[in-house]
Design an enzyme around this catalytic site. Structure first.
Site, PDB file in Angstrom:
ATOM      1  N   ASN A  41      10.215   4.059   2.944  1.00  0.00           N
ATOM      2  CA  ASN A  41      10.042   3.473   4.273  1.00  0.00           C
ATOM      3  C   ASN A  41      11.279   2.681   4.641  1.00  0.00           C
ATOM      4  OD1 ASN A  41       7.291   3.901   3.125  1.00  0.00           O
ATOM      5  ND2 ASN A  41       6.694   3.141   5.125  1.00  0.00           N
ATOM      6  N   HIS A  68      10.613   6.235   8.265  1.00  0.00           N
ATOM      7  CA  HIS A  68      11.161   6.316   6.914  1.00  0.00           C
ATOM      8  C   HIS A  68      12.675   6.448   7.015  1.00  0.00           C
ATOM      9  CE1 HIS A  68       7.503   6.972   4.304  1.00  0.00           C
ATOM     10  NE2 HIS A  68       7.013   6.844   5.520  1.00  0.00           N
ATOM     11  N   CYS A  82       9.935   8.816  -2.584  1.00  0.00           N
ATOM     12  CA  CYS A  82      10.145   9.251  -3.958  1.00  0.00           C
ATOM     13  C   CYS A  82      10.906   8.200  -4.754  1.00  0.00           C
ATOM     14  CB  CYS A  82      10.938  10.552  -3.963  1.00  0.00           C
ATOM     15  SG  CYS A  82      11.388  11.048  -5.617  1.00  0.00           S
ATOM     16  N   HIS A  88       6.331   3.708  12.895  1.00  0.00           N
ATOM     17  CA  HIS A  88       6.461   3.684  11.432  1.00  0.00           C
ATOM     18  C   HIS A  88       7.524   4.713  11.053  1.00  0.00           C
ATOM     19  CE1 HIS A  88       4.399   3.960   7.263  1.00  0.00           C
ATOM     20  NE2 HIS A  88       5.239   4.985   7.279  1.00  0.00           N
ATOM     21  N   ARG A 142       0.847  -1.198   0.000  1.00  0.00           N
ATOM     22  CA  ARG A 142       0.000   0.000   0.000  1.00  0.00           C
ATOM     23  C   ARG A 142       0.891   1.260   0.000  1.00  0.00           C
ATOM     24  NH1 ARG A 142      -0.861   4.856   2.166  1.00  0.00           N
ATOM     25  NH2 ARG A 142      -0.275   4.020   4.194  1.00  0.00           N
ATOM     26  N   ASP A 143       1.488   1.558   1.125  1.00  0.00           N
ATOM     27  CA  ASP A 143       2.297   2.770   1.258  1.00  0.00           C
ATOM     28  C   ASP A 143       3.419   2.787   0.221  1.00  0.00           C
ATOM     29  OD1 ASP A 143       3.260   5.129   2.278  1.00  0.00           O
ATOM     30  OD2 ASP A 143       3.908   4.329   4.193  1.00  0.00           O
TER      31      ASP A 143
END
Lengths: 304, 304
Positions: free
Chosen positions: A248, A208, A239, A206, A14-15
């Site tokens: 992530n 990145h 990106c 979560h 998803r992400d």
């Protein structure tokens, strides 16, 4: 803490995929999801029920749910933006949903054209209904450390929101460093407060890897007692035009570190690298976790 | 801990360059060293006094010392393998030297054809002479976490060696994860013990980014109270044929993280990125710290 469990949710399908220039079809998305599940990842975010106009990469998430292998005990979740998304998710067979809260008005405005509090209310309403219908809910607090519009986030906002949604019955509240701005000291400090406020059982993080501090932040949260993490296969996300610069934190990096530290993730790293290869092949981007070259070398050695 | 100082030693011109396929001439090495010094790095390992047959990239370290800018207060150090190396270093004008100790017999045997204890004795003898001659000494404990020949290192060996060489008067003892195998939990545990044994003032750490845990390990050591780190401009070091997979933790990554955490490193990150660019140009390898794309973007934004 040997063999203490850590639960990882892979958000790559998803992400990750929604940030790629190449849009995968449902069959390809299922191929990736199955590969991640086969590696032993017990929780996967498989899509979102948003407008296909706004996010074309997530079109057909109903069909993804229809095609999922159901017998493997994996917890499949999907992102929903509102009550309509909730209804679509439940109709598609989802037993778990993920909603986004905002720790800044700037981000709430930009993403959903609401204030923080308006977005909170929408989520609280869905949460009430989901509890009645026994649907599991994860609430993600976006920009929990820094916001591209409003600057550094006040930790008090995150603490209040976390306590609020846990008391409302969210199954999990996840603190998200949405733009990859946090340093491990901030993470250590905020997560220690959150664990002290609420205990660790329903807290997740979560991160990145934008500033290469992804694993440092995971470690900082582990030190505070956090035992739930979101990560993305092959570091998908962010990106796509600056490989290695953003995205992530990669599931394979997180699993490698946590397993070496003596935690049980339930994940087979070799099978996970196969899923990572599939992610790279399907998206046409050479991603891969930062530690992938080393991991591959080790695997080849063990095979030889 | 706002503005608490952390001292960084850039080891790129030695540990980094000796692992590159392209050999730089003395002028190029000085260009790199000057760029690092110009960025405000107050301690630089500029070469080694080993046999030029064994390590061709370090040939002419005498000429490097002759060409150094002396007025800037930078501490220049060089690696020495034995008493002959010590004498060459002092004759060349070095006021600081670095020596390697071993936490495993396998590595000592492989590197210098001695046992751990024999290598200890060589270093102790040089240390005695260096103290008499007021030459500053850094003792690096190699394979302090894991050895490619002997496996996991016994922390008790590292604790004994650290206490021993600090009591003998070493100005600094640096714990080196030579093969980039340590995880942050191991680092946290060992450095906490070392700080408890000896205080933090003369302790340093040296990490590689092989498994992407370089910054996590720096953070773990910071949590234990360590305030001295070695790092390498542009992440130079390790195997040049697997960019991103190996190498020392990059100075720019370490500086970025520590400054964001509120420490004072004395380093100008913009000037450091120029030094990183020079390292890439001279070695012909696209290296760069892991956070470099993000840092460059931020710099461009500030300039715009």
């Amino acid at each position: 803490m040997v063999n203490e469990q850590i639960v990882i949710t892979d958000v790559g399908p998803r992400d990750g995929l929604q940030n790629q220039p190449i849009i995968l079809d449902v069959g390809q998305r299922l191929q990736l999801i199955d590969a991640i599940a086969d590696a032993g990842v017990s929780s996967i975010e498989v899509g979102s029920f948003v407008s296909p106009k706004a996010v074309p990469a997530m079109r057909g998430t109903e069909d993804v749910f229809a095609g999922l292998s159901k017998a493997n005990g994996v917890r499949y979740t999907a992102l929903i933006p509102n009550m309509k998304g909730y209804e679509r998710a439940v109709a598609a067979g989802a037993r778990a949903v993920t909603m986004v809260l905002y720790a800044s008005d700037g981000m709430a405005k930009k993403n959903v054209n609401m204030s923080m509090l308006q977005a909170d209310r929408v989520t609280a309403d869905i949460l009430t209904r989901a509890r009645a219908e026994q649907i599991e809910v994860t609430a993600i607090i976006a920009v929990a450390f820094d916001c591209p519009f409003d600057g550094p986030t006040d930790p008090a906002v995150v603490r209040a929101s976390t306590a609020n949604f846990l008391s409302l019955g969210a199954n999990q509240v996840v603190i998200a460093d949405t733009i990859g701005a946090a340093d491990p000291q901030q993470v250590r400090s905020l997560t220690a407060d959150l664990v002290s406020d609420n205990g660790a059982a329903r807290l997740g993080c979560h991160f990145h890897d934008t500033r290469a501090m992804g694993l440092a932040n995971v470690f900082a949260a582990v030190e505070s007692g956090v035992r739930r993490f979101e990560a993305s296969i092959a570091g998908l996300g962010g990106c796509p035009f600056a490989p290695g610069a953003s995205g992530n934190v990669a599931t394979e990096d997180v699993v490698m570190m946590l397993e070496q530290m003596g935690f049980a993730t339930g994940v087979d790293i070799k099978a996970l690298l196969r899923a990572s290869d599939i992610a790279e092949q399907l998206t046409g981007t050479a991603l891969g976790g930062r530690a992938k070259p080393w991991l591959q070398k080790r695997m080849n050695k063990q095979a030889g």
